[in-house]
Design a protein around this motif. Structure first.
Motif, PDB file in Angstrom:
ATOM      1  N   GLY A  47       0.812  -1.201   0.000  1.00  0.00           N
ATOM      2  CA  GLY A  47       0.000   0.000   0.000  1.00  0.00           C
ATOM      3  C   GLY A  47       0.848   1.255   0.000  1.00  0.00           C
ATOM      4  O   GLY A  47       1.993   1.260  -0.462  1.00  0.00           O
ATOM      5  N   TRP A  48       0.282   2.337   0.501  1.00  0.00           N
ATOM      6  CA  TRP A  48       1.057   3.560   0.685  1.00  0.00           C
ATOM      7  C   TRP A  48       0.604   4.244   1.967  1.00  0.00           C
ATOM      8  O   TRP A  48      -0.553   4.156   2.373  1.00  0.00           O
ATOM      9  N   LYS A  49       1.578   4.891   2.617  1.00  0.00           N
ATOM     10  CA  LYS A  49       1.335   5.573   3.888  1.00  0.00           C
ATOM     11  C   LYS A  49       1.720   7.038   3.770  1.00  0.00           C
ATOM     12  O   LYS A  49       2.620   7.409   3.026  1.00  0.00           O
ATOM     13  N   GLN A  50       1.053   7.841   4.589  1.00  0.00           N
ATOM     14  CA  GLN A  50       1.381   9.260   4.618  1.00  0.00           C
ATOM     15  C   GLN A  50       2.777   9.461   5.196  1.00  0.00           C
ATOM     16  O   GLN A  50       3.173   8.814   6.171  1.00  0.00           O
ATOM     17  N   VAL A  51       3.524  10.361   4.577  1.00  0.00           N
ATOM     18  CA  VAL A  51       4.835  10.766   5.081  1.00  0.00           C
ATOM     19  C   VAL A  51       4.917  12.292   5.050  1.00  0.00           C
ATOM     20  O   VAL A  51       4.064  12.963   4.463  1.00  0.00           O
ATOM     21  N   ILE A 357      -5.976   4.246  -7.917  1.00  0.00           N
ATOM     22  CA  ILE A 357      -4.960   5.305  -7.866  1.00  0.00           C
ATOM     23  C   ILE A 357      -5.605   6.595  -7.344  1.00  0.00           C
ATOM     24  O   ILE A 357      -6.643   7.030  -7.838  1.00  0.00           O
ATOM     25  N   THR A 358      -4.973   7.204  -6.344  1.00  0.00           N
ATOM     26  CA  THR A 358      -5.523   8.427  -5.745  1.00  0.00           C
ATOM     27  C   THR A 358      -4.510   9.564  -5.745  1.00  0.00           C
ATOM     28  O   THR A 358      -4.716  10.564  -5.057  1.00  0.00           O
ATOM     29  N   PHE A 359      -3.433   9.431  -6.500  1.00  0.00           N
ATOM     30  CA  PHE A 359      -2.405  10.462  -6.524  1.00  0.00           C
ATOM     31  C   PHE A 359      -2.258  11.010  -7.946  1.00  0.00           C
ATOM     32  O   PHE A 359      -2.609  10.363  -8.917  1.00  0.00           O
ATOM     33  N   ARG A 360      -1.729  12.215  -8.053  1.00  0.00           N
ATOM     34  CA  ARG A 360      -1.649  12.891  -9.345  1.00  0.00           C
ATOM     35  C   ARG A 360      -0.228  13.065  -9.874  1.00  0.00           C
ATOM     36  O   ARG A 360      -0.045  13.515 -11.002  1.00  0.00           O
ATOM     37  N   ASN A 361       0.750  12.744  -9.052  1.00  0.00           N
ATOM     38  CA  ASN A 361       2.128  12.893  -9.492  1.00  0.00           C
ATOM     39  C   ASN A 361       3.010  12.029  -8.605  1.00  0.00           C
ATOM     40  O   ASN A 361       2.574  11.575  -7.533  1.00  0.00           O
ATOM     41  N   ALA A 362       4.249  11.799  -9.035  1.00  0.00           N
ATOM     42  CA  ALA A 362       5.169  10.969  -8.269  1.00  0.00           C
ATOM     43  C   ALA A 362       6.590  11.443  -8.512  1.00  0.00           C
ATOM     44  O   ALA A 362       6.910  11.981  -9.569  1.00  0.00           O
ATOM     45  N   SER A 363       7.447  11.230  -7.506  1.00  0.00           N
ATOM     46  CA  SER A 363       8.835  11.631  -7.613  1.00  0.00           C
ATOM     47  C   SER A 363       9.692  10.657  -6.821  1.00  0.00           C
ATOM     48  O   SER A 363       9.229  10.062  -5.846  1.00  0.00           O
ATOM     49  N   ILE A 364      10.940  10.496  -7.242  1.00  0.00           N
ATOM     50  CA  ILE A 364      11.859   9.584  -6.567  1.00  0.00           C
ATOM     51  C   ILE A 364      12.826  10.391  -5.716  1.00  0.00           C
ATOM     52  O   ILE A 364      13.378  11.390  -6.157  1.00  0.00           O
ATOM     53  N   GLY A 365      13.038   9.921  -4.491  1.00  0.00           N
ATOM     54  CA  GLY A 365      13.988  10.601  -3.626  1.00  0.00           C
ATOM     55  C   GLY A 365      14.114   9.895  -2.293  1.00  0.00           C
ATOM     56  O   GLY A 365      13.423   8.904  -2.017  1.00  0.00           O
ATOM     57  N   PRO A 366      14.988  10.380  -1.427  1.00  0.00           N
ATOM     58  CA  PRO A 366      15.220   9.732  -0.137  1.00  0.00           C
ATOM     59  C   PRO A 366      14.252  10.226   0.935  1.00  0.00           C
ATOM     60  O   PRO A 366      13.826  11.375   0.944  1.00  0.00           O
ATOM     61  N   ILE A 367      13.911   9.332   1.834  1.00  0.00           N
ATOM     62  CA  ILE A 367      13.189   9.704   3.047  1.00  0.00           C
ATOM     63  C   ILE A 367      13.879   9.014   4.212  1.00  0.00           C
ATOM     64  O   ILE A 367      14.508   7.974   4.056  1.00  0.00           O
ATOM     65  N   LEU A 410       5.142   5.203  -1.389  1.00  0.00           N
ATOM     66  CA  LEU A 410       4.672   4.016  -2.090  1.00  0.00           C
ATOM     67  C   LEU A 410       5.341   2.767  -1.526  1.00  0.00           C
ATOM     68  O   LEU A 410       6.501   2.805  -1.115  1.00  0.00           O
ATOM     69  N   ASP A 411       4.588   1.666  -1.495  1.00  0.00           N
ATOM     70  CA  ASP A 411       5.079   0.370  -1.015  1.00  0.00           C
ATOM     71  C   ASP A 411       5.418   0.412   0.463  1.00  0.00           C
ATOM     72  O   ASP A 411       6.471  -0.050   0.912  1.00  0.00           O
ATOM     73  N   ASP A 412       4.503   0.982   1.216  1.00  0.00           N
ATOM     74  CA  ASP A 412       4.643   1.041   2.661  1.00  0.00           C
ATOM     75  C   ASP A 412       3.309   0.631   3.270  1.00  0.00           C
ATOM     76  O   ASP A 412       2.298   1.310   3.093  1.00  0.00           O
ATOM     77  N   GLY A 413       3.288  -0.488   3.991  1.00  0.00           N
ATOM     78  CA  GLY A 413       2.069  -0.950   4.631  1.00  0.00           C
ATOM     79  C   GLY A 413       1.197  -1.781   3.709  1.00  0.00           C
ATOM     80  O   GLY A 413       1.504  -2.011   2.535  1.00  0.00           O
ATOM     81  N   THR A 414       0.079  -2.226   4.244  1.00  0.00           N
ATOM     82  CA  THR A 414      -0.832  -3.098   3.500  1.00  0.00           C
ATOM     83  C   THR A 414      -2.104  -2.399   3.056  1.00  0.00           C
ATOM     84  O   THR A 414      -2.914  -2.992   2.354  1.00  0.00           O
ATOM     85  N   THR A 415      -2.294  -1.148   3.476  1.00  0.00           N
ATOM     86  CA  THR A 415      -3.469  -0.383   3.051  1.00  0.00           C
ATOM     87  C   THR A 415      -3.022   0.858   2.296  1.00  0.00           C
ATOM     88  O   THR A 415      -1.839   1.224   2.306  1.00  0.00           O
ATOM     89  N   ARG A 416      -3.973   1.508   1.656  1.00  0.00           N
ATOM     90  CA  ARG A 416      -3.698   2.755   0.949  1.00  0.00           C
ATOM     91  C   ARG A 416      -4.212   3.912   1.788  1.00  0.00           C
ATOM     92  O   ARG A 416      -5.379   4.252   1.732  1.00  0.00           O
ATOM     93  N   PHE A 421      -7.596  -2.696   0.311  1.00  0.00           N
ATOM     94  CA  PHE A 421      -7.812  -3.043  -1.084  1.00  0.00           C
ATOM     95  C   PHE A 421      -7.490  -4.514  -1.298  1.00  0.00           C
ATOM     96  O   PHE A 421      -6.800  -5.150  -0.490  1.00  0.00           O
ATOM     97  N   THR A 422      -7.963  -5.063  -2.394  1.00  0.00           N
ATOM     98  CA  THR A 422      -7.830  -6.491  -2.676  1.00  0.00           C
ATOM     99  C   THR A 422      -6.884  -6.725  -3.842  1.00  0.00           C
ATOM    100  O   THR A 422      -6.978  -6.063  -4.878  1.00  0.00           O
TER     101      THR A 422
END
Length: 528
Positions: A47-51, A357-367, A410-416, A421-422
């Motif tokens: 899933g994805w989690k808020q950061v 999908i509930t997002f409008r853009n994406a970017s790669i970087g460190p957290i 992205l790819d954090d946790g099991t829910t969005r 979701f299934t």
């Protein structure tokens, strides 16, 4: 007598929706949603989690900016710019010129010229960050001509290149413009193509029948410039011309669907892009389509004809994927994605799909942050746990949850973001009876078969498994009731018996699961 038929390497083919199920190899799936190829198996998407806490404004665009000692994220709404240093969100909108005037998410783009961040929306003067510090606001790009605007600005070595330009309100949709090369750590000193003392210049790309310029992306020492129906190469050659754009287009009949619809694979060897009617990749020499004819029709018939320009692509290096997000018919912004896995090698890549999908853009970087998992609550073994002790994640995908005013990892946790979701994998038309000694499958659609017991090679969470049968090629499926299988408790699942000329099975779950293969008890019932 039943034969134990073993099917392994379920990640070798992925999901094939454009071939009749009875013609799909036994290792393939005929439909799937919210799953991905991982190693030699198939896995439900994470899933994805808020950061990053609560953003100062709804983010439409974001970009990571590294310094020697810290990581910053600069992001924009349609009218404001903010910076985030890992703790604080600060308004860094320019102080001279007022708020920005973008009207769509897709208008924003950004680039790093050496270590100088530059943001652009095609309507305002491009912005740069003079000093990478939250106390310093963005500013109009120094030496940029006052009446010049560009829809896309990209760094290419020490140069900035611009397309979609207009001068004093007059559009030049086929012209590429470039700056004088910038010194390290600074911005270009000139954009004046008439000054013989500098290397700034511009040139029209004359294949006007190929449509207007939409985007550009570097790969190695070449800038690939995408029109609607052609692709050009630009190389630095120096001298009077500065750049060589070729006498004609590199690709003359294939272009770009929309801005933001091209991406570079995480290994830096290929570009992937969505054209007007295909998804393709190239490595600068070879060009390959990733879709068969039927799947092309399915995808491009599904994309909303009025809002296709809101589609976008991004790379997910963690799993070796390229995501193509698009708005299906009736939607304004993307709600579905097609996922291509480039780690399997070869010309054709396994394909899966995602919805929700509930997002409008994406970017790669460190957290970076502390893990919230307690030591005594971890559920993975040491061998299976893929998470680091301290979460320093250098190449993660950050999603702009514009509508929710959130950032997601992205790819954090099991829910969005808390929404369950299934993930589903389904195989129809399976007519195997076993294998020959040489390893070839024994396939016979005429003979009746019966499913009984299944031994899933599955790890992680519990799944729902059901089996079905078909009597006709591509005919209706009769399903048995679903049975729950928990790999921490169960060895096998008795989902049958059920009989037919072709068999079917389905795995689905709302928690993470990974399946490498299965063994099924299949009995040959003969001809009748």
């Amino acid at each position: 007598m039943s034969e134990a038929v073993e099917i392994n390497d379920l990640g070798s083919i992925g999901v094939i929706t454009d071939t009749s199920p009875y013609m799909v190899p036994p290792e393939g799936f005929t439909s799937g949603a919210n799953v991905r190829v991982v190693d030699n198996g198939m896995r439900r998407l994470d899933g994805w989690k808020q950061v990053f806490g609560t953003p100062g404004v709804a983010p439409h665009f974001a970009m990571a900016v590294r310094t020697a000692s810290a990581t910053f994220w600069v992001y924009t709404s349609l009218t404001k710019a903010y910076g985030y240093d890992g703790t604080t969100h600060t308004n860094i909108t320019r102080t001279v010129g007022g708020d920005y005037t973008a009207s769509e998410t897709r208008e924003w783009n950004g680039t790093l010229l050496s270590d100088v961040p530059i943001l652009n929306n095609g309507i305002d003067v491009p912005q740069y960050w003079p000093t990478i510090a939250l106390a310093t606001p963005l500013a109009n790009l120094t030496n940029w001509p006052a009446t010049l605007r560009a829809k896309v600005v990209r760094a290419f070595g020490p140069f900035l290149m611009a397309i979609g330009i207009s001068k004093a309100g007059t559009s030049y949709p086929h012209t590429v413009k470039w700056s004088h090369p910038a010194d390290p750590g600074s911005v270009p000193s000139s954009w004046d193509e008439t000054d013989p003392a500098v290397d700034a210049g511009e040139t029209p790309l004359p294949d006007v029948d190929a449509g207007i310029l939409l985007d550009m992306l570097p790969l190695g020492d070449t800038m690939y410039i995408y029109k609607e129906n052609s692709v050009r190469k630009a190389r630095f050659i120096g001298g009077r011309d500065i750049f060589d754009f070729g006498k004609s287009a590199w690709l003359e009949k294939t272009g770009l669907l929309a801005a933001r619809c091209a991406a570079i694979t995480g290994d830096g060897t290929k570009q992937v892009w969505a054209s007007q009617d295909d998804i393709l990749w190239h490595d600068g020499n070879r060009v390959r389509s990733l879709l068969t004819e039927r799947r092309r029709r399915e995808l491009f018939n599904a994309i909303d004809t009025a809002n296709y320009a809101n589609s976008f692509m991004f790379t997910n290096p963690l799993f070796g994927e390229v995501w193509c997000c698009f708005p299906p018919s009736g939607q304004t912004n993307p709600t579905r994605a097609m996922i291509f896995n480039y780690l399997r090698g070869g010309d054709q890549w396994p394909i899966t799909e995602a919805d929700g999908i509930t997002f409008r853009n994406a970017s790669i970087g460190p957290i970076q942050g502390a893990s919230d998992e307690q030591w005594n609550q971890g559920t993975d073994t040491w061998a299976d746990d893929t998470g680091p002790w301290s979460i320093l994640q250098r190449r993660r995908v950050i999603l702009c949850g514009t509508d929710a005013t959130k950032f997601y990892n992205l790819d954090d946790g099991t829910t969005r973001d808390g929404t369950v979701f299934t993930g589903t994998l389904q195989r129809l038309g399976l007519s195997v009876l076993g294998k020959k000694r040489n390893g070839e499958w024994i396939v016979d659609f005429d003979r009746m078969k019966m499913y009984d017991t299944i031994w899933p090679k599955l790890k992680s969470g519990a799944v729902s498994i059901r089996v079905g049968s078909q009597q006709l090629v591509d005919g209706p499926v009769t399903w048995n009731p679903a049975v729950t299988y928990d790999p921490t408790v169960d060895i096998k699942v008795d989902a049958g018996p059920i009989s037919g000329r072709a068999l079917a099975y389905e795995f689905s779950g709302t928690t993470s699961f990974h399946i490498d293969g299965l063994k099924a008890a299949i009995q040959d019932l003969g001809m009748f």
